[in-house]
Design a protein around this motif. Structure first.
Motif, short mmCIF file in Angstrom:
data_model
loop_
_atom_site.label_atom_id
_atom_site.label_comp_id
_atom_site.label_asym_id
_atom_site.label_seq_id
_atom_site.Cartn_x
_atom_site.Cartn_y
_atom_site.Cartn_z
N LEU A 151 0.72 -1.22 0.41
CA LEU A 151 0.18 -0.08 0.17
C LEU A 151 0.84 1.24 -0.08
N ILE A 152 1.85 1.15 1.12
CA ILE A 152 2.96 2.82 0.39
C ILE A 152 3.77 2.54 -0.73
N ALA A 153 3.88 1.66 -1.49
CA ALA A 153 4.69 1.72 -2.54
C ALA A 153 3.02 1.99 -3.89
N LEU A 154 1.78 1.41 -3.97
CA LEU A 154 1.40 1.63 -4.62
C LEU A 154 0.70 2.78 -4.17
N GLY A 155 0.34 3.72 -2.97
CA GLY A 155 0.26 4.97 -3.06
C GLY A 155 1.44 5.92 -3.15
N GLY A 156 2.46 5.70 -2.75
CA GLY A 156 3.22 6.77 -3.12
C GLY A 156 3.80 7.07 -4.48
N GLY A 157 3.39 5.70 -5.41
CA GLY A 157 3.73 5.65 -6.94
C GLY A 157 2.78 6.30 -7.43
N LEU A 158 1.05 5.84 -6.81
CA LEU A 158 0.57 6.69 -7.83
C LEU A 158 0.45 8.69 -7.68
N ALA A 159 0.43 8.75 -6.38
CA ALA A 159 0.81 10.42 -6.39
C ALA A 159 1.70 10.94 -6.84
N ALA A 160 2.96 10.27 -6.88
CA ALA A 160 3.88 11.19 -7.37
C ALA A 160 4.43 10.91 -9.12
N GLY A 161 3.26 9.67 -9.51
CA GLY A 161 2.50 9.78 -11.09
C GLY A 161 1.79 11.02 -11.65
N ALA A 162 1.16 10.88 -10.54
CA ALA A 162 0.14 11.94 -11.19
C ALA A 162 0.90 13.91 -10.72
N VAL A 163 1.68 13.96 -10.30
CA VAL A 163 2.51 15.32 -10.45
C VAL A 163 3.38 14.86 -11.59
N ARG A 164 3.75 13.93 -12.07
CA ARG A 164 3.91 13.60 -13.47
C ARG A 164 3.87 13.67 -14.40
N LEU A 165 2.10 13.49 -14.50
CA LEU A 165 1.14 13.57 -15.45
C LEU A 165 1.07 14.78 -15.07
N VAL A 166 0.87 15.48 -14.15
CA VAL A 166 0.08 17.11 -14.75
C VAL A 166 1.39 18.22 -14.57
N LYS A 167 2.20 18.02 -14.07
CA LYS A 167 3.81 18.57 -14.70
C LYS A 167 4.73 17.97 -14.77
N ARG A 168 4.93 17.52 -15.89
CA ARG A 168 6.19 17.06 -16.65
C ARG A 168 7.46 17.13 -15.84
#
Length: 440
Positions: free
Chosen positions: A140-157
């Motif tokens: 859960l920690i890995a999935l939560g961190g990965g999803l959040a960091a991926g969302a930031v990169r998606l919004v602003k590369r």
């Protein structure tokens, strides 16, 4: 938990108080609150999927195949299949299935990249659904961190690495906090596991706590709306704890010493077995799955109890186990500690998941076993066992004290001094018994 590493520079680092007062930090808090919603919903969905798959595989499937009930040998093929799936995922998908649990609980490796998330998801799902003895907290920690960091990169590369890391940390907070029953406990877990401290701690902790608080609301809302519950760690009916006695402080030392020896032995064997598993990942993981199944079957046939006492992480079994502890004889408890500990060891060296909940269950079983002896009450033994074994396997003494005491609610305050003694003893002795890491 992803933590931004400072790049060497000639300029002095920015003042944390200045950052805290800045407009960009307020924007960061808003982003953390927004991230907490989808990440918490995803974490809830993952836990719900695991909870639905477990009875389907172990109860509904044998009935659909024509059996009157679940055959005693049923864990063997299921855990072999689970081992096959985990082995293939670790071997062939990017990211090697995520956190490798035999080294204890660690949260400083950074968030997984988007391409690594499927491997983390599938390895954890196969581990948890098929009955290996690991918990959901590390995935859960890995999935939560990965999803959040991926969302930031998606919004602003071109987002700064510090912002991406802090959003990854907030996602990890949101994903794990409700599982542990308290956003505050989740914060302590990630704080101690990542080694954060000083002024940096406040900068990362505030958005993380905000995301965790939002996540707790999402868990409660989804649990009520779907009728599935919240999947939080909680004990509904805890017996009343008595005031600690001098004898129980002596037992705290004994439990701390015993947990250190048992826990270091489990980890030592798991690390050595991991070397053999890594040489032939797929068949070896299947063999370890069969070993877990064999231990569960042997325990069930010898004691007349359910094989599920040995299977799974033990998260949802702690409450019923404490409530019905008088139904377990000394022999059954002794065999449970042995079989659960060995199954935990086999899972640590091969499957993917978190080490928190199995360590709590093994410690609880050991504490209840020792409470049959004079001078030790049930609740005190239960709490000290959880704290001491968690301290050995997680190497996080502060979190271990909180896990054991907050779990018991108001009764935890009564036994907290005993838990602290047992945790300190087990933490110090396990550090002395554990050999220093070999140089790379």
């Amino acid at each position: 938990m992803p933590v931004a590493k400072a790049e060497p520079t000639d300029a002095s680092p920015p003042d944390p108080l200045t950052i805290l007062r800045s407009r960009s930090y307020v924007v960061l808090l808003v982003m953390a609150a927004l991230v907490g919603v989808p990440v918490s919903a995803a974490a809830f969905g993952f836990l719900a999927l695991v909870a639905e798959l477990q009875p389907i595989l172990y109860t509904d499937l044998p009935k659909a195949l024509g059996f009157r009930g679940t055959p005693s040998w049923w864990p063997l093929p299921l855990l072999a299949v689970g081992g096959l799936l985990v082995g293939l995922t670790v071997q062939y998908l990017p990211g090697r299935g995520g956190h490798e649990p035999s080294g204890g609980f660690k949260a400083d490796a950074g968030a997984p990249t988007p391409v690594e998330l499927p491997g983390v998801f599938f390895a954890a799902l196969a581990t948890l659904a098929f009955g290996a003895v690991l918990g959901p907290e590390a995935p859960l920690i890995a999935l939560g961190g990965g999803l959040a960091a991926g969302a930031v990169r998606l919004v602003k590369r071109d987002a700064p690495e510090r912002v991406t890391a802090m959003m990854g940390a907030a996602g990890s907070f949101a994903a794990i906090s409700s599982l542990l029953g308290s956003p505050l406990l989740g914060a302590f877990l990630l704080m101690e596991a990542s080694g954060l401290g000083g002024a940096t701690l406040a900068l990362v902790l505030v958005p993380g706590l905000l995301a965790a608080g939002i996540g707790a609301l999402i868990f409660v809302g989804l649990g009520s709306w779907t009728g599935l519950g919240t999947y939080s760690l909680a004990l509904p009916d805890v017996p009343e704890a008595s005031t600690p006695t001098v004898a129980e402080f002596g037992w705290a030392v004994v439990i701390g010493l015993s947990a250190a020896v048992v826990g270091v032995g489990i980890r030592w064997l798991a690390v050595r077995l991991k070397t053999h598993v890594e040489r032939r990942r797929v068949p070896a993981t299947m063999v370890m799955g069969l070993a877990v199944a064999g231990l569960a079957i042997g325990y069930a046939e010898s004691t007349g109890k359910s094989a599920t006492d040995v299977l799974y992480s033990g998260q949802s079994a702690l409450g019923p186990f404490l409530a019905h502890s008088t139904a377990y004889s000394i022999g059954a408890l002794l065999l449970l500690v042995l079989c659960k500990g060995l199954a935990y060891c086999a899972s640590l060296c091969s499957f993917r998941g978190g080490p928190v909940f199995p360590s709590m269950f093994v410690g609880a079983a050991g504490g209840i076993l020792l409470s049959h002896l004079p001078g030790l009450s049930l609740v005190a033994g239960f709490a000290m066992g959880i704290g001491a074994m968690s301290a050995v396997m997680l190497r996080l003494p502060l979190v271990s004290v909180l896990l054991a005491t907050l779990l018991l609610g108001s009764q935890g305050l009564t036994v907290m001094p005993l838990v602290i003694v047992s945790v300190v003893v087990s933490h110090v002795l396990s550090a002395r018994l554990t050999p220093p890491p070999r140089p790379e």
